[in-house]
Design a protein around this motif. Structure first.
Motif, mmCIF file in Angstrom:
data_model
loop_
_atom_site.group_PDB
_atom_site.id
_atom_site.type_symbol
_atom_site.label_atom_id
_atom_site.label_comp_id
_atom_site.label_asym_id
_atom_site.label_seq_id
_atom_site.Cartn_x
_atom_site.Cartn_y
_atom_site.Cartn_z
ATOM 1 N N GLY A 45 -31.044 54.663 -43.694
ATOM 2 C CA GLY A 45 -30.950 56.059 -44.308
ATOM 3 C C GLY A 45 -30.255 56.450 -42.241
ATOM 4 O O GLY A 45 -30.990 57.775 -42.248
ATOM 5 N N ASP A 66 -26.258 53.115 -44.106
ATOM 6 C CA ASP A 66 -25.935 55.133 -44.957
ATOM 7 C C ASP A 66 -25.610 55.151 -45.827
ATOM 8 O O ASP A 66 -24.018 54.540 -46.154
ATOM 9 C CB ASP A 66 -26.299 55.351 -43.547
ATOM 10 C CG ASP A 66 -26.220 57.169 -44.050
ATOM 11 O OD1 ASP A 66 -27.639 57.621 -44.046
ATOM 12 O OD2 ASP A 66 -25.495 57.261 -45.110
ATOM 13 N N LEU A 67 -25.413 55.421 -46.701
ATOM 14 C CA LEU A 67 -25.098 55.536 -48.017
ATOM 15 C C LEU A 67 -23.892 56.410 -48.139
ATOM 16 O O LEU A 67 -22.401 56.271 -48.371
ATOM 17 C CB LEU A 67 -25.818 56.744 -48.708
ATOM 18 C CG LEU A 67 -25.256 56.752 -50.591
ATOM 19 C CD1 LEU A 67 -25.386 55.552 -50.916
ATOM 20 C CD2 LEU A 67 -26.285 57.630 -51.535
ATOM 21 N N ALA A 90 -23.407 51.649 -47.299
ATOM 22 C CA ALA A 90 -24.674 51.084 -48.249
ATOM 23 C C ALA A 90 -25.650 51.989 -48.918
ATOM 24 O O ALA A 90 -25.796 52.640 -47.773
ATOM 25 C CB ALA A 90 -24.460 49.486 -47.837
ATOM 26 N N ASP A 91 -25.576 51.672 -50.472
ATOM 27 C CA ASP A 91 -26.880 52.430 -50.468
ATOM 28 C C ASP A 91 -28.082 51.276 -51.134
ATOM 29 O O ASP A 91 -27.807 49.657 -50.891
ATOM 30 C CB ASP A 91 -26.482 51.487 -52.081
ATOM 31 C CG ASP A 91 -27.735 53.026 -52.998
ATOM 32 O OD1 ASP A 91 -28.232 52.752 -52.186
ATOM 33 O OD2 ASP A 91 -27.031 52.496 -54.482
ATOM 34 N N ILE A 92 -29.444 51.419 -49.862
ATOM 35 C CA ILE A 92 -29.656 50.566 -49.903
ATOM 36 C C ILE A 92 -30.775 49.698 -50.675
ATOM 37 O O ILE A 92 -30.860 48.894 -50.604
ATOM 38 C CB ILE A 92 -31.178 50.729 -48.677
ATOM 39 C CG1 ILE A 92 -31.761 49.920 -48.093
ATOM 40 C CG2 ILE A 92 -32.071 51.559 -49.555
ATOM 41 C CD1 ILE A 92 -30.830 49.041 -46.686
ATOM 42 N N ILE A 108 -36.098 57.313 -42.019
ATOM 43 C CA ILE A 108 -36.717 58.379 -41.549
ATOM 44 C C ILE A 108 -35.897 59.711 -41.863
ATOM 45 O O ILE A 108 -34.294 59.437 -42.546
ATOM 46 C CB ILE A 108 -36.239 59.254 -40.241
ATOM 47 C CG1 ILE A 108 -36.974 58.530 -38.743
ATOM 48 C CG2 ILE A 108 -36.767 60.472 -39.508
ATOM 49 C CD1 ILE A 108 -36.252 58.922 -37.536
ATOM 50 N N ALA A 109 -36.737 60.330 -42.752
ATOM 51 C CA ALA A 109 -35.588 61.248 -43.978
ATOM 52 C C ALA A 109 -35.708 60.817 -44.782
ATOM 53 O O ALA A 109 -34.781 61.691 -45.142
ATOM 54 C CB ALA A 109 -36.032 62.286 -43.014
ATOM 55 N N THR A 110 -35.657 59.747 -45.056
ATOM 56 C CA THR A 110 -34.341 59.275 -46.464
ATOM 57 C C THR A 110 -35.294 58.396 -47.757
ATOM 58 O O THR A 110 -35.267 58.095 -48.915
ATOM 59 C CB THR A 110 -34.106 58.172 -45.471
ATOM 60 O OG1 THR A 110 -33.222 58.668 -44.387
ATOM 61 C CG2 THR A 110 -33.218 57.496 -46.455
ATOM 62 N N LEU A 114 -35.635 57.085 -52.424
ATOM 63 C CA LEU A 114 -35.674 56.374 -52.842
ATOM 64 C C LEU A 114 -36.983 55.763 -53.706
ATOM 65 O O LEU A 114 -37.791 56.285 -53.848
ATOM 66 C CB LEU A 114 -35.286 54.771 -51.992
ATOM 67 C CG LEU A 114 -34.494 55.128 -50.821
ATOM 68 C CD1 LEU A 114 -34.302 54.377 -49.874
ATOM 69 C CD2 LEU A 114 -32.837 54.976 -51.278
HETATM 70 C C1 LIG Z 1 -31.989 64.015 -44.374
HETATM 71 S S1 LIG Z 1 -31.121 62.678 -43.893
HETATM 72 C C2 LIG Z 1 -31.626 61.521 -42.991
HETATM 73 C C3 LIG Z 1 -30.854 60.979 -41.201
HETATM 74 C C4 LIG Z 1 -31.289 60.799 -40.637
HETATM 75 N N1 LIG Z 1 -32.531 59.146 -40.875
HETATM 76 C C5 LIG Z 1 -32.374 61.591 -39.421
HETATM 77 O O1 LIG Z 1 -33.495 61.687 -38.817
HETATM 78 O O2 LIG Z 1 -31.407 62.739 -39.002
HETATM 79 C C6 LIG Z 1 -31.200 61.254 -45.486
HETATM 80 C C7 LIG Z 1 -29.747 60.292 -45.194
HETATM 81 O O3 LIG Z 1 -30.062 58.867 -46.365
HETATM 82 C C8 LIG Z 1 -29.745 58.783 -46.275
HETATM 83 N N2 LIG Z 1 -29.563 57.695 -47.684
HETATM 84 C C9 LIG Z 1 -30.014 58.629 -48.696
HETATM 85 N N3 LIG Z 1 -29.490 57.306 -50.093
HETATM 86 C C10 LIG Z 1 -29.726 56.723 -49.253
HETATM 87 C C11 LIG Z 1 -29.791 55.532 -50.142
HETATM 88 N N4 LIG Z 1 -29.933 55.019 -50.978
HETATM 89 N N5 LIG Z 1 -28.964 54.182 -48.919
HETATM 90 C C12 LIG Z 1 -28.921 54.064 -47.882
HETATM 91 N N6 LIG Z 1 -29.007 55.349 -47.375
HETATM 92 C C13 LIG Z 1 -29.021 56.241 -48.447
HETATM 93 C C14 LIG Z 1 -28.442 59.622 -46.795
HETATM 94 O O4 LIG Z 1 -27.134 59.504 -46.762
HETATM 95 C C15 LIG Z 1 -28.646 60.424 -45.252
HETATM 96 O O5 LIG Z 1 -27.634 60.195 -44.230
#
Ligand SMILES: C[S@@+](CC[C@H](N)C(=O)[O-])C[C@H]1O[C@@H](n2cnc3c(N)ncnc32)[C@H](O)[C@@H]1O
Length: 224
Positions: A45, A66-67, A90-92, A108-110, A114
């Motif tokens: 993320g 990142d998704l 990608a979707d993790i 971070i914040a992701t 999940l």
């Molecule tokens: C709140 S943002 C935080 C972004 C970054 N980590 C930051 O601190 O600024 C959450 C991120 O997680 C990604 N995300 C959410 N679900 C995801 C998944 N299943 N696989 C990959 N990325 C994902 C979103 O696209 C988004 O960019």
């Protein structure tokens, strides 16, 4: 749900402005948790890649997932000077985790998007022995103590917004994109987080932080 999250962040990415926020406030703390030497680090993320670029100064290689295609596009544009970051859309949850590959995995914040019970075993497997898992995520209030910490967080947030984000003027489109996203955002309380993480990651250090965040630091020891 995954489509909504992707669409929300594709929209948010179009309006992203770099400044102080409740996540990058903890970048230095998170970097300090990394092993001294990192060959390969995974970031889950990565968003616009702000933390990926810091990781890239510590590690030989960063794999940043990142998704949202728009988030990755912005991340690539802002990381032109970094040759060692492999940004992937990608979707993790569908990602093929390699076995014992990473000295560190950061997010971070992701993770509140999940299902942690499914994800944590994959992260455990993907870490090398001695590797570190470093997570920061958002926290839900659960008791009076949480509410009391707002007495510090709210005015401090207001002050830091004024001092650090003077130059940022949020457009109505940006505010609307964030408001729409927050409508469905859900977070764990500290006790829920403790229960989930400690179930899979023995001796994980789970800490509450100011600005509605918690961190999880866990080292994969040779005894696991
Ligand atoms: C709140 S943002 C935080 C972004 C970054 N980590 C930051 O601190 O600024 C959450 C991120 O997680 C990604 N995300 C959410 N679900 C995801 C998944 N299943 N696989 C990959 N990325 C994902 C979103 O696209 C988004 O960019």
């Amino acid at each position: 749900m995954i489509d909504k999250i992707r669409n929300d962040f594709d929209r948010i990415a179009l309006h992203d402005q770099q400044g102080w926020n409740h996540n990058n406030h903890y970048h230095r703390f998170l970097l300090k948790q990394l092993p001294a030497k990192c060959k390969t680090v995974l970031e889950i993320g990565c968003g616009t890649g702000e933390f990926s670029r810091l990781l890239a100064q510590y590690a030989d290689k960063v794999v940043a997932i990142d998704l949202s295609p728009n988030m990755i596009e912005v991340a690539k544009q802002r990381s032109r000077n970094y040759q060692n970051i492999d940004f992937q859309v990608a979707d993790i949850l569908q990602w093929n985790f390699p076995v014992e590959q990473f000295e560190a995995i950061a997010s971070i914040a992701t993770v509140h998007y999940l299902p942690l019970e499914n994800l944590l075993p994959s992260l455990k497997t993907a870490l090398k022995y001695g590797g570190k898992l470093v997570i920061l995520d958002l926290l839900e209030h659960e008791n009076l103590q949480d509410m009391l910490s707002d007495l510090i967080a709210v005015p401090l947030n207001w002050l830091l917004q004024i001092i650090r984000n003077r130059h940022i003027h949020q457009s109505p489109e940006a505010a609307e994109a964030i408001k729409e996203h927050l409508r469905t955002d859900k977070y764990l309380t500290l006790s829920q987080a403790q229960q989930i993480y400690l179930n899979t990651l023995k001796k994980a250090k789970i800490r509450k932080h100011l600005f509605w965040r918690y961190s999880v630091i866990w080292e994969k020891s040779a005894m696991v």
